[in-house]
Design a protein around this motif. Sequence first.
Motif, PDB file in Angstrom:
ATOM      1  N   LEU A 227       0.853  -1.190   0.000  1.00 50.48           N
ATOM      2  CA  LEU A 227       0.000   0.000   0.000  1.00 50.48           C
ATOM      3  C   LEU A 227       0.883   1.232   0.000  1.00 50.48           C
ATOM      4  O   LEU A 227       1.994   1.215   0.540  1.00 50.48           O
ATOM      5  N   ARG A 228       0.387   2.293  -0.575  1.00 55.01           N
ATOM      6  CA  ARG A 228       1.217   3.490  -0.673  1.00 55.01           C
ATOM      7  C   ARG A 228       1.590   4.043   0.707  1.00 55.01           C
ATOM      8  O   ARG A 228       2.721   4.460   0.932  1.00 55.01           O
ATOM      9  N   ARG A 229       0.621   4.038   1.640  1.00 57.09           N
ATOM     10  CA  ARG A 229       0.898   4.530   2.990  1.00 57.09           C
ATOM     11  C   ARG A 229       1.351   3.403   3.925  1.00 57.09           C
ATOM     12  O   ARG A 229       1.607   3.643   5.094  1.00 57.09           O
ATOM     13  N   GLY A 230       1.429   2.188   3.419  1.00 60.55           N
ATOM     14  CA  GLY A 230       1.960   1.074   4.194  1.00 60.55           C
ATOM     15  C   GLY A 230       0.990   0.518   5.218  1.00 60.55           C
ATOM     16  O   GLY A 230      -0.190   0.884   5.270  1.00 60.55           O
ATOM     17  N   TYR A 231       1.530  -0.410   6.039  1.00 60.50           N
ATOM     18  CA  TYR A 231       0.747  -1.099   7.067  1.00 60.50           C
ATOM     19  C   TYR A 231       1.369  -0.843   8.434  1.00 60.50           C
ATOM     20  O   TYR A 231       2.573  -0.626   8.573  1.00 60.50           O
ATOM     21  N   ILE A 232       0.521  -0.920   9.447  1.00 59.37           N
ATOM     22  CA  ILE A 232       0.979  -0.877  10.837  1.00 59.37           C
ATOM     23  C   ILE A 232       0.329  -2.049  11.549  1.00 59.37           C
ATOM     24  O   ILE A 232      -0.895  -2.254  11.456  1.00 59.37           O
ATOM     25  N   GLY A 233       1.135  -2.843  12.241  1.00 56.89           N
ATOM     26  CA  GLY A 233       0.615  -3.996  12.958  1.00 56.89           C
ATOM     27  C   GLY A 233       0.288  -3.656  14.401  1.00 56.89           C
ATOM     28  O   GLY A 233       1.001  -2.872  15.049  1.00 56.89           O
ATOM     29  N   VAL A 234      -0.788  -4.219  14.926  1.00 55.82           N
ATOM     30  CA  VAL A 234      -1.169  -4.031  16.323  1.00 55.82           C
ATOM     31  C   VAL A 234      -1.587  -5.384  16.885  1.00 55.82           C
ATOM     32  O   VAL A 234      -1.980  -6.302  16.147  1.00 55.82           O
ATOM     33  N   VAL A 235      -1.517  -5.486  18.203  1.00 52.53           N
ATOM     34  CA  VAL A 235      -1.972  -6.677  18.913  1.00 52.53           C
ATOM     35  C   VAL A 235      -2.993  -6.242  19.944  1.00 52.53           C
ATOM     36  O   VAL A 235      -2.666  -5.455  20.857  1.00 52.53           O
ATOM     37  N   ASN A 236      -4.211  -6.704  19.785  1.00 56.06           N
ATOM     38  CA  ASN A 236      -5.287  -6.324  20.690  1.00 56.06           C
ATOM     39  C   ASN A 236      -5.471  -7.394  21.755  1.00 56.06           C
ATOM     40  O   ASN A 236      -4.913  -8.493  21.678  1.00 56.06           O
ATOM     41  N   ARG A 237      -6.310  -7.084  22.722  1.00 56.47           N
ATOM     42  CA  ARG A 237      -6.657  -8.080  23.744  1.00 56.47           C
ATOM     43  C   ARG A 237      -7.523  -9.173  23.116  1.00 56.47           C
ATOM     44  O   ARG A 237      -8.366  -8.898  22.252  1.00 56.47           O
ATOM     45  N   SER A 238      -7.342 -10.379  23.547  1.00 54.90           N
ATOM     46  CA  SER A 238      -8.189 -11.480  23.098  1.00 54.90           C
ATOM     47  C   SER A 238      -9.510 -11.426  23.843  1.00 54.90           C
ATOM     48  O   SER A 238      -9.669 -10.686  24.829  1.00 54.90           O
ATOM     49  N   GLN A 239     -10.467 -12.239  23.380  1.00 52.16           N
ATOM     50  CA  GLN A 239     -11.751 -12.280  24.054  1.00 52.16           C
ATOM     51  C   GLN A 239     -11.594 -12.767  25.498  1.00 52.16           C
ATOM     52  O   GLN A 239     -12.286 -12.293  26.412  1.00 52.16           O
ATOM     53  N   LYS A 240     -10.646 -13.697  25.697  1.00 49.37           N
ATOM     54  CA  LYS A 240     -10.380 -14.180  27.054  1.00 49.37           C
ATOM     55  C   LYS A 240      -9.866 -13.054  27.931  1.00 49.37           C
ATOM     56  O   LYS A 240     -10.255 -12.918  29.103  1.00 49.37           O
ATOM     57  N   ASP A 241      -8.976 -12.181  27.367  1.00 51.28           N
ATOM     58  CA  ASP A 241      -8.453 -11.043  28.130  1.00 51.28           C
ATOM     59  C   ASP A 241      -9.566 -10.073  28.487  1.00 51.28           C
ATOM     60  O   ASP A 241      -9.609  -9.512  29.587  1.00 51.28           O
ATOM     61  N   ILE A 242     -10.474  -9.860  27.525  1.00 53.07           N
ATOM     62  CA  ILE A 242     -11.573  -8.923  27.765  1.00 53.07           C
ATOM     63  C   ILE A 242     -12.503  -9.468  28.846  1.00 53.07           C
ATOM     64  O   ILE A 242     -12.905  -8.751  29.767  1.00 53.07           O
ATOM     65  N   ASP A 243     -12.834 -10.760  28.735  1.00 52.92           N
ATOM     66  CA  ASP A 243     -13.700 -11.360  29.744  1.00 52.92           C
ATOM     67  C   ASP A 243     -13.032 -11.354  31.117  1.00 52.92           C
ATOM     68  O   ASP A 243     -13.720 -11.223  32.150  1.00 52.92           O
ATOM     69  N   GLY A 244     -11.722 -11.487  31.118  1.00 57.17           N
ATOM     70  CA  GLY A 244     -10.990 -11.467  32.378  1.00 57.17           C
ATOM     71  C   GLY A 244     -10.659 -10.076  32.860  1.00 57.17           C
ATOM     72  O   GLY A 244      -9.881  -9.921  33.821  1.00 57.17           O
ATOM     73  N   LYS A 245     -11.204  -9.042  32.202  1.00 58.29           N
ATOM     74  CA  LYS A 245     -11.019  -7.633  32.599  1.00 58.29           C
ATOM     75  C   LYS A 245      -9.535  -7.252  32.619  1.00 58.29           C
ATOM     76  O   LYS A 245      -9.069  -6.510  33.501  1.00 58.29           O
ATOM     77  N   LYS A 246      -8.809  -7.718  31.616  1.00 54.15           N
ATOM     78  CA  LYS A 246      -7.395  -7.343  31.550  1.00 54.15           C
ATOM     79  C   LYS A 246      -7.276  -5.864  31.260  1.00 54.15           C
ATOM     80  O   LYS A 246      -7.914  -5.331  30.349  1.00 54.15           O
ATOM     81  N   ASP A 247      -6.431  -5.186  32.003  1.00 54.96           N
ATOM     82  CA  ASP A 247      -6.275  -3.743  31.866  1.00 54.96           C
ATOM     83  C   ASP A 247      -5.638  -3.402  30.521  1.00 54.96           C
ATOM     84  O   ASP A 247      -4.715  -4.096  30.058  1.00 54.96           O
ATOM     85  N   ILE A 248      -6.107  -2.324  29.904  1.00 56.74           N
ATOM     86  CA  ILE A 248      -5.593  -1.932  28.585  1.00 56.74           C
ATOM     87  C   ILE A 248      -4.133  -1.512  28.681  1.00 56.74           C
ATOM     88  O   ILE A 248      -3.336  -1.778  27.767  1.00 56.74           O
ATOM     89  N   LYS A 249      -3.755  -0.874  29.800  1.00 54.42           N
ATOM     90  CA  LYS A 249      -2.355  -0.480  29.942  1.00 54.42           C
ATOM     91  C   LYS A 249      -1.463  -1.722  29.964  1.00 54.42           C
ATOM     92  O   LYS A 249      -0.386  -1.736  29.353  1.00 54.42           O
ATOM     93  N   GLU A 250      -1.941  -2.733  30.651  1.00 56.50           N
ATOM     94  CA  GLU A 250      -1.189  -3.990  30.667  1.00 56.50           C
ATOM     95  C   GLU A 250      -1.157  -4.610  29.277  1.00 56.50           C
ATOM     96  O   GLU A 250      -0.140  -5.174  28.848  1.00 56.50           O
ATOM     97  N   ALA A 251      -2.277  -4.489  28.532  1.00 57.49           N
ATOM     98  CA  ALA A 251      -2.333  -5.030  27.180  1.00 57.49           C
ATOM     99  C   ALA A 251      -1.359  -4.300  26.263  1.00 57.49           C
ATOM    100  O   ALA A 251      -0.719  -4.916  25.394  1.00 57.49           O
ATOM    101  N   LEU A 252      -1.210  -2.981  26.450  1.00 57.71           N
ATOM    102  CA  LEU A 252      -0.272  -2.218  25.622  1.00 57.71           C
ATOM    103  C   LEU A 252       1.172  -2.621  25.928  1.00 57.71           C
ATOM    104  O   LEU A 252       2.013  -2.681  25.027  1.00 57.71           O
ATOM    105  N   ARG A 253       1.445  -2.905  27.214  1.00 57.52           N
ATOM    106  CA  ARG A 253       2.802  -3.385  27.561  1.00 57.52           C
ATOM    107  C   ARG A 253       3.052  -4.758  26.936  1.00 57.52           C
ATOM    108  O   ARG A 253       4.135  -5.033  26.420  1.00 57.52           O
ATOM    109  N   ALA A 254       2.018  -5.620  26.951  1.00 53.25           N
ATOM    110  CA  ALA A 254       2.165  -6.944  26.342  1.00 53.25           C
ATOM    111  C   ALA A 254       2.345  -6.833  24.837  1.00 53.25           C
ATOM    112  O   ALA A 254       3.116  -7.595  24.228  1.00 53.25           O
ATOM    113  N   GLU A 255       1.679  -5.848  24.224  1.00 56.62           N
ATOM    114  CA  GLU A 255       1.828  -5.625  22.778  1.00 56.62           C
ATOM    115  C   GLU A 255       3.266  -5.223  22.461  1.00 56.62           C
ATOM    116  O   GLU A 255       3.896  -5.748  21.518  1.00 56.62           O
TER     117      GLU A 255
END
Length: 820
Positions: A227-255
């Motif tokens: 793509l002309r502007r390229g791609y950026i990869g991200v890693v989101n929380r899984s459904q298990k993480d969401i159900d387990g109320k995993k904190d987004i800050k912790e998810a960003l550190r894991a990413e």
Amino acid sequence: MGNRGMEDLIPLVNRLRDALSSVGESCSLHLPQIAVVGGQSAGKSSVLENFVGRDFLPRGSGIVTRRPLILQLLSDNTEYGEFLHCQGKKFTDFDEIRKEIETETRRLTGSNKAISPVPIHLRIHSPHVLNLTLVDLPGITKVPVGDQPTDIEYQVRDMIMQYICKENCLILAVTPANTDLANSDALKLAKDVDPQGLRTIGVITKLDLMDEGTNARQILENKLLPLRRGYIGVVNRSQKDIDGKKDIKEALRAEKEFFLSHAAYKHMSEKMGTPYLQRILNQQLTNHIRDTLPAFRSHLQSQLLALKKEAEDYMQFNPNDSARRTKTLLQLVQRFAVDFDKLIEGSGDKVDTVNLSGGAKINRIFHERFPYELIKIGSDEGKLRTEINYAIRNTHGVRTGLFTPDTAFEAIVKKQISRLKGPCVKFIDMVSQELTTTVYQCIDKLSSFPKLRDETERIVTTEIRELETKCRDQVMLLIDIQLAYINTKHEDFVGFNNSPQMHNHSNTKIAARMGGNQVIRKGWLTINNIGIMKGGAKEYWFILSAENLSWFKDDKEKEKKYMLPLDNLKLRDVEKGFMSSKYVFAIFNTELRNVYKDYKCLELACNSQEELDSWKASLLRAGVYPEKVAVDGQGNGPPENLSDPQLERQVETISNLVDSYMGIIYKTVRDLMPKTMMHLMINSVKEFISSELLAQLYALGECSALMDESPEQQQHRVEVLQKHAALKEALAAIGEISTSTCTTPLPPPVDSSWIKPSSLPKNSAASGKPGIRSHAPPVPRVPSAGPKSSPNGSRQPTSQQNRTPALVPRRLPPAIPSVK
């Protein structure tokens, strides 16, 4: 923190959005923004929540986002959210924000998974965000769920297209890494509207869910499927993480840890992850705003210019100022009089090019409808001769007459003259009705003041009815004058001595009057009574002259299909079919000969009653008269045949005399009736409106009440003033911003031919008939941003100036399988 030199641009656009939100979405759609596009469960909501660092979006299966969510992220010291539809209320609990989104969604769409294009505006202030404006759109779906309509896929696509086809919109195309990128719905839609890739940013989610031994390195390096502007990869929380109320800050550190530790991605970890995506979007949106701001300013200026005069009038208008009310009343009545006069006289500034109106319709009544009504009452020669037969025999009584009695002639003529009253009264009614219609047409401009409109309508229509009565009395008087004395010394009357020559004269008078084979009318007609086996009903170009009726394949008049002589032809009405929208009349031969090939009559159809009446009037001019069957009281036709030669000669003589005298009467009536109507009705109504209407309105003694605005007008005035103020505020806000900072240039073009067009599979024969579905809205052309140099002298990127307008391809709907 993004583009520091221009960090105020995104808050500026948010100010513009707030200013323009009060005047509808038409302006807001043109604001620079980022639209988040992707399939269901592609991870769009998780990306947005990672930006904010909070859980605030609804979640679930199927379509969760059912209305566009315009999300404005503003960097601030405090953290809270606010909705445009709940102005003044701050939400500090992000669970409450989620509940409010769900409630507002259900308010318009219900609970059956339906969708609505009306957006929800949410602004989030937080110290953890960069200035950013995104539009979260419903996920692209394929299969209806629950009570969703069968065309839900196309409703979603059309909604997405409304946003991404705008040149001011960047496209964030979200695709999961564990699916085939070449078949990404988000990239296909982006390719449709942005074929050069100038506005498309790729986001790859779920990199941690790829099969073991596989990775997306070449895609993220923009080497495979670029793509002309390229791609950026991200890693989101899984459904298990969401159900387990995993904190987004912790998810960003894991990413971050994921990219640093993964062998395929660690060399580019600095350009991966949610924080980097947020910075890139902030920078690219800022640059995009700067590039598109000149064109958007021009768009706002054109709208402001269109509203300027109306807004200035409303600003000077004070509903409680009696002097201004009186002035407005005077201006409106004068305008009404001018508009009515222009419609009647045909001198209006705006000429209707679609339909006849006002004076043009009255002219058609004068010269087409009224002559047609006159001809109809005297066109049945058989009935006339029967009446003459009875009149002669009743005049002689028990004796046998040797001479033609003039009393029989006079009795027949008076009866014929008396029959003119019906067409004349109908003529008056038609003109009166057209005058009333013209009044209604002009009075619509008074709809802002309902009482004034109602009183004006009542006064003028009452005057028209009074003039109609006066005109009817005058016309009846004219007919009574004709009945009072039969002038057999008239210079145009043939007299008894010349009556034998009248028969031959009547046969040639039509052609003589037309000056040979003069063309009377041209136009399209449909031959309606041709069977399907012989081609069915078909439209042809017809030419009517004084001697024949011809038709051609088309209006180029090169391929003539047939020419029909008018001798012994008559016309009759044909009832309109139950399912037909056409108006039909028939032409037939009085000697029972075939008119066309093996058809005894020719049924011709046109598209409107006006066109039908006009063709009938033209055929009358050519001598083709309407059929009229003569019957006696029991419906048995003429009571007996003429067998006395002397009586036959007398009938022939009086018939010719009656034709001659009635020709004079018809000529006189055709001339006098339009003049009478003009003098007694039309000119009188014009004079009344221009000189007496205002006095009668004042005489009501309720001038103040007459000028009370309607609720709709009050609302319209408020909306115009609001829109005018919003546009001025928006332009002022744009004027405060400096755009002198240089933007980051676009990357060079890449080969994006790998993205297939977003066409759907062709319908298979077994799938049944496809459902009918309208196409996605076309891409509007955005005005050029002007010269390549900005007002302050800095250079604009050439890539923004030379954009090729994107076209939204037409898509066929999916086949709907038949249910057994």
